[in-house]
Design a protein around this motif. Sequence first.
Motif, PDB file in Angstrom:
ATOM      1  N   GLN A  46     -15.831  -2.004  27.505  1.00 60.27           N
ATOM      2  CA  GLN A  46     -16.738  -2.165  26.382  1.00 60.27           C
ATOM      3  C   GLN A  46     -17.246  -0.795  25.946  1.00 60.27           C
ATOM      4  OE1 GLN A  46     -19.899  -4.917  27.168  1.00 60.27           O
ATOM      5  NE2 GLN A  46     -18.555  -6.692  27.213  1.00 60.27           N
ATOM      6  N   TYR A  47     -17.404  -0.651  24.645  1.00 62.10           N
ATOM      7  CA  TYR A  47     -17.948   0.565  24.064  1.00 62.10           C
ATOM      8  C   TYR A  47     -19.125   0.172  23.188  1.00 62.10           C
ATOM      9  CZ  TYR A  47     -13.175   2.078  25.218  1.00 62.10           C
ATOM     10  OH  TYR A  47     -11.992   2.334  25.852  1.00 62.10           O
ATOM     11  N   GLU A  48     -20.228   0.872  23.350  1.00 56.61           N
ATOM     12  CA  GLU A  48     -21.414   0.577  22.550  1.00 56.61           C
ATOM     13  C   GLU A  48     -22.003   1.867  21.996  1.00 56.61           C
ATOM     14  OE1 GLU A  48     -24.511  -1.857  23.942  1.00 56.61           O
ATOM     15  OE2 GLU A  48     -23.213  -3.491  24.639  1.00 56.61           O
ATOM     16  N   TRP A  49     -22.362   1.831  20.719  1.00 56.55           N
ATOM     17  CA  TRP A  49     -23.042   2.943  20.061  1.00 56.55           C
ATOM     18  C   TRP A  49     -24.052   2.386  19.076  1.00 56.55           C
ATOM     19  CZ3 TRP A  49     -17.607   3.066  20.509  1.00 56.55           C
ATOM     20  CH2 TRP A  49     -17.102   4.039  21.375  1.00 56.55           C
ATOM     21  N   ASP A  50     -24.963   3.248  18.688  1.00 54.95           N
ATOM     22  CA  ASP A  50     -25.907   2.904  17.624  1.00 54.95           C
ATOM     23  C   ASP A  50     -25.262   3.169  16.278  1.00 54.95           C
ATOM     24  OD1 ASP A  50     -27.986   2.081  19.254  1.00 54.95           O
ATOM     25  OD2 ASP A  50     -28.770   4.106  19.498  1.00 54.95           O
ATOM     26  N   GLY A  51     -25.445   2.236  15.360  1.00 56.21           N
ATOM     27  CA  GLY A  51     -24.947   2.383  14.003  1.00 56.21           C
ATOM     28  C   GLY A  51     -26.084   2.237  13.012  1.00 56.21           C
ATOM     29  N   ARG A 204     -22.881  -3.400   5.175  1.00 57.65           N
ATOM     30  CA  ARG A 204     -21.989  -3.105   6.288  1.00 57.65           C
ATOM     31  C   ARG A 204     -22.707  -2.230   7.301  1.00 57.65           C
ATOM     32  NH1 ARG A 204     -17.964   0.600   2.628  1.00 57.65           N
ATOM     33  NH2 ARG A 204     -19.319   2.423   2.362  1.00 57.65           N
ATOM     34  N   ALA A 205     -22.203  -2.267   8.536  1.00 57.49           N
ATOM     35  CA  ALA A 205     -22.693  -1.392   9.593  1.00 57.49           C
ATOM     36  C   ALA A 205     -21.696  -0.253   9.772  1.00 57.49           C
ATOM     37  CB  ALA A 205     -22.865  -2.161  10.897  1.00 57.49           C
ATOM     38  N   VAL A 206     -22.208   0.955   9.896  1.00 59.44           N
ATOM     39  CA  VAL A 206     -21.363   2.144  10.035  1.00 59.44           C
ATOM     40  C   VAL A 206     -21.701   2.815  11.357  1.00 59.44           C
ATOM     41  CG1 VAL A 206     -20.746   4.372   9.046  1.00 59.44           C
ATOM     42  CG2 VAL A 206     -21.238   2.443   7.539  1.00 59.44           C
ATOM     43  N   VAL A 207     -20.681   3.166  12.127  1.00 58.35           N
ATOM     44  CA  VAL A 207     -20.873   3.821  13.412  1.00 58.35           C
ATOM     45  C   VAL A 207     -19.889   4.978  13.518  1.00 58.35           C
ATOM     46  CG1 VAL A 207     -19.265   2.248  14.575  1.00 58.35           C
ATOM     47  CG2 VAL A 207     -20.978   3.493  15.915  1.00 58.35           C
ATOM     48  N   GLN A 208     -20.351   6.067  14.132  1.00 61.64           N
ATOM     49  CA  GLN A 208     -19.515   7.246  14.364  1.00 61.64           C
ATOM     50  C   GLN A 208     -18.986   7.188  15.796  1.00 61.64           C
ATOM     51  OE1 GLN A 208     -18.819   9.164  11.802  1.00 61.64           O
ATOM     52  NE2 GLN A 208     -20.311   8.132  10.475  1.00 61.64           N
ATOM     53  N   VAL A 209     -17.696   6.983  15.945  1.00 60.10           N
ATOM     54  CA  VAL A 209     -17.058   6.851  17.258  1.00 60.10           C
ATOM     55  C   VAL A 209     -16.465   8.198  17.653  1.00 60.10           C
ATOM     56  CG1 VAL A 209     -15.225   5.706  18.545  1.00 60.10           C
ATOM     57  CG2 VAL A 209     -16.566   4.426  16.875  1.00 60.10           C
ATOM     58  N   PRO A 210     -16.740   8.692  18.869  1.00 58.10           N
ATOM     59  CA  PRO A 210     -16.112   9.946  19.304  1.00 58.10           C
ATOM     60  C   PRO A 210     -14.594   9.864  19.199  1.00 58.10           C
ATOM     61  CG  PRO A 210     -17.859   9.311  20.811  1.00 58.10           C
ATOM     62  CD  PRO A 210     -17.687   8.170  19.869  1.00 58.10           C
ATOM     63  N   ALA A 211     -14.003  10.927  18.705  1.00 59.35           N
ATOM     64  CA  ALA A 211     -12.553  10.933  18.508  1.00 59.35           C
ATOM     65  C   ALA A 211     -11.810  10.733  19.822  1.00 59.35           C
ATOM     66  CB  ALA A 211     -12.124  12.242  17.848  1.00 59.35           C
ATOM     67  N   SER A 254     -18.246  17.125  13.734  1.00 61.50           N
ATOM     68  CA  SER A 254     -18.741  16.264  14.817  1.00 61.50           C
ATOM     69  C   SER A 254     -17.636  15.665  15.668  1.00 61.50           C
ATOM     70  CB  SER A 254     -19.581  15.134  14.236  1.00 61.50           C
ATOM     71  OG  SER A 254     -18.804  14.312  13.379  1.00 61.50           O
ATOM     72  N   GLN A 255     -16.378  15.755  15.193  1.00 63.79           N
ATOM     73  CA  GLN A 255     -15.240  15.173  15.909  1.00 63.79           C
ATOM     74  C   GLN A 255     -15.474  13.690  16.202  1.00 63.79           C
ATOM     75  OE1 GLN A 255     -12.042  16.660  16.860  1.00 63.79           O
ATOM     76  NE2 GLN A 255     -12.878  17.813  15.134  1.00 63.79           N
ATOM     77  N   THR A 256     -15.838  12.973  15.162  1.00 64.40           N
ATOM     78  CA  THR A 256     -16.036  11.533  15.257  1.00 64.40           C
ATOM     79  C   THR A 256     -15.232  10.844  14.161  1.00 64.40           C
ATOM     80  OG1 THR A 256     -18.020  11.666  13.858  1.00 64.40           O
ATOM     81  CG2 THR A 256     -18.338  11.722  16.260  1.00 64.40           C
ATOM     82  N   VAL A 257     -14.939   9.577  14.411  1.00 58.83           N
ATOM     83  CA  VAL A 257     -14.235   8.735  13.443  1.00 58.83           C
ATOM     84  C   VAL A 257     -15.213   7.664  12.965  1.00 58.83           C
ATOM     85  CG1 VAL A 257     -12.294   7.181  13.053  1.00 58.83           C
ATOM     86  CG2 VAL A 257     -12.035   9.152  14.572  1.00 58.83           C
ATOM     87  N   GLU A 258     -15.299   7.512  11.658  1.00 62.83           N
ATOM     88  CA  GLU A 258     -16.236   6.538  11.094  1.00 62.83           C
ATOM     89  C   GLU A 258     -15.601   5.159  11.043  1.00 62.83           C
ATOM     90  OE1 GLU A 258     -18.154   5.742   6.738  1.00 62.83           O
ATOM     91  OE2 GLU A 258     -18.601   7.696   7.662  1.00 62.83           O
ATOM     92  N   TRP A 259     -16.349   4.186  11.616  1.00 61.02           N
ATOM     93  CA  TRP A 259     -15.933   2.790  11.578  1.00 61.02           C
ATOM     94  C   TRP A 259     -16.901   2.030  10.686  1.00 61.02           C
ATOM     95  CZ3 TRP A 259     -12.073  -0.051  14.387  1.00 61.02           C
ATOM     96  CH2 TRP A 259     -11.216   0.756  15.142  1.00 61.02           C
ATOM     97  N   ARG A 260     -16.352   1.156   9.839  1.00 62.39           N
ATOM     98  CA  ARG A 260     -17.159   0.353   8.930  1.00 62.39           C
ATOM     99  C   ARG A 260     -16.943  -1.117   9.243  1.00 62.39           C
ATOM    100  NH1 ARG A 260     -15.932   3.573   3.202  1.00 62.39           N
ATOM    101  NH2 ARG A 260     -16.991   5.523   3.785  1.00 62.39           N
ATOM    102  N   LEU A 261     -18.039  -1.844   9.444  1.00 67.71           N
ATOM    103  CA  LEU A 261     -17.984  -3.258   9.798  1.00 67.71           C
ATOM    104  C   LEU A 261     -18.740  -4.047   8.723  1.00 67.71           C
ATOM    105  CD1 LEU A 261     -18.603  -1.399  12.580  1.00 67.71           C
ATOM    106  CD2 LEU A 261     -18.062  -3.590  13.643  1.00 67.71           C
ATOM    107  N   ASP A 262     -18.004  -4.766   7.898  1.00 66.57           N
ATOM    108  CA  ASP A 262     -18.622  -5.574   6.851  1.00 66.57           C
ATOM    109  C   ASP A 262     -19.357  -6.754   7.476  1.00 66.57           C
ATOM    110  OD1 ASP A 262     -17.497  -3.855   5.050  1.00 66.57           O
ATOM    111  OD2 ASP A 262     -15.790  -5.143   4.587  1.00 66.57           O
ATOM    112  N   LEU A 263     -20.572  -7.002   6.989  1.00 63.25           N
ATOM    113  CA  LEU A 263     -21.428  -8.035   7.561  1.00 63.25           C
ATOM    114  C   LEU A 263     -21.483  -9.255   6.662  1.00 63.25           C
ATOM    115  CD1 LEU A 263     -24.448  -5.835   8.721  1.00 63.25           C
ATOM    116  CD2 LEU A 263     -22.454  -6.526  10.048  1.00 63.25           C
ATOM    117  N   PRO A 264     -21.693 -10.435   7.250  1.00 57.31           N
ATOM    118  CA  PRO A 264     -21.945 -11.623   6.428  1.00 57.31           C
ATOM    119  C   PRO A 264     -23.330 -11.533   5.793  1.00 57.31           C
ATOM    120  CG  PRO A 264     -22.182 -12.137   8.751  1.00 57.31           C
ATOM    121  CD  PRO A 264     -21.675 -10.720   8.684  1.00 57.31           C
TER     122      PRO A 264
END
Length: 365
Positions: A46-51, A204-211, A254-264
């Motif tokens: 499991q991976y968890e970050w603040d978005g 949407r929720a946006v989180v920066q994931v370490p590369a 920052s060497q991160t990849v942006e993930w976008r999660l569309d919300l209901p």
Amino acid sequence: MIKTPRQALPVATLIGLLGSFQLSAHGQTAVTVPTLKVQTQQVALQYEWDGVIEPVRQSTVAAQVPGNITALLVKAGDSVKAGQPLARIDDREVQAGVSRSQADVAQAEAQLENARLQWQRSQSLHAQGFISAAALDSANAQWKAAQAAAAAAKAGRTQATLARDFSTVTAPFDGKVLSTQAQVGDLAAPGRPILTIYAPKPLRAVVQVPASQADGVRQSSSAMVQLPGPNLSSPGQWIKPTHVIALPGADPVSQTVEWRLDLPDVNVLPGQTVRIRFAGSVQAQGNAPAAAQLLTVPGTAVLRRGELTGVYVVRDGRFALQAIRTSTPANANGPVTVLSGIRSGDVIATDALKAGLLNALPAKP
């Protein structure tokens, strides 16, 4: 005063209470705490970050012509419709440009009419043999040049009219004003932001994931978003996004990849912080493992005090606090994965709060 006789406790209850205490070496009553032996087991990674919450449709409205802002017609929080005026810019200069362009059109049309008449006369005179072919060609060239000049003057008038219309800044779509970046009297310039509007739905929720962990996240079988709770002591519910996508590149700084999660359709606001979890399955997917042999302990066994996260390990018949590093926040209702600090075979207390007492002792196996 009437004294109520004390009610005697059942014998089984007394035995249970006495069984949970024993005398220490100093004669003080000791509290026995149950223990368990830590063992590895296969768990899903499991991976968890603040978005952060952001609108899918958001626009920064800027000026297209220079000038002082004479009126700001909306404020933060206002609802706007597409085409609604948002701000006005001093248009005296552009209005003068419109007048100048109209005069240029009138002059070009007069020259065009004169060239047309000259061309017609030249054709008649050439037919009678009074002028040469060269003179006829010159009249034809002047006629064509006058036509081009008239077309250019009309295009300039159209451009000046558009510039005058740009002095009123309008909303590009239906939405709400998120913030204003300028005030009445400020100098507006092309490209300088005046205000920001957004569409309340969808979000949407946006989180920066370490590369370095991007490949593992891509192999995750599910993604969940924890919404903000009503207060600090009550965490929000976990929901499943309707669509998940990662941007193709990494940020060079920052060497991160942006993930976008569309919300209901949820009741959250742009800018709020959420918790985002990517979970794998027990079976590996592709080349990136989704599961591994890891140490897991009950959430009640983990103690958190500020920046310290630890468990109580049994050493020489006593409890000793050992700092650990976990992959997810401690949760009293579920297991916690331990990355470092303890090893398989260590015996720890199942209740960290009781084990922290001065007279706590490990229960006998």
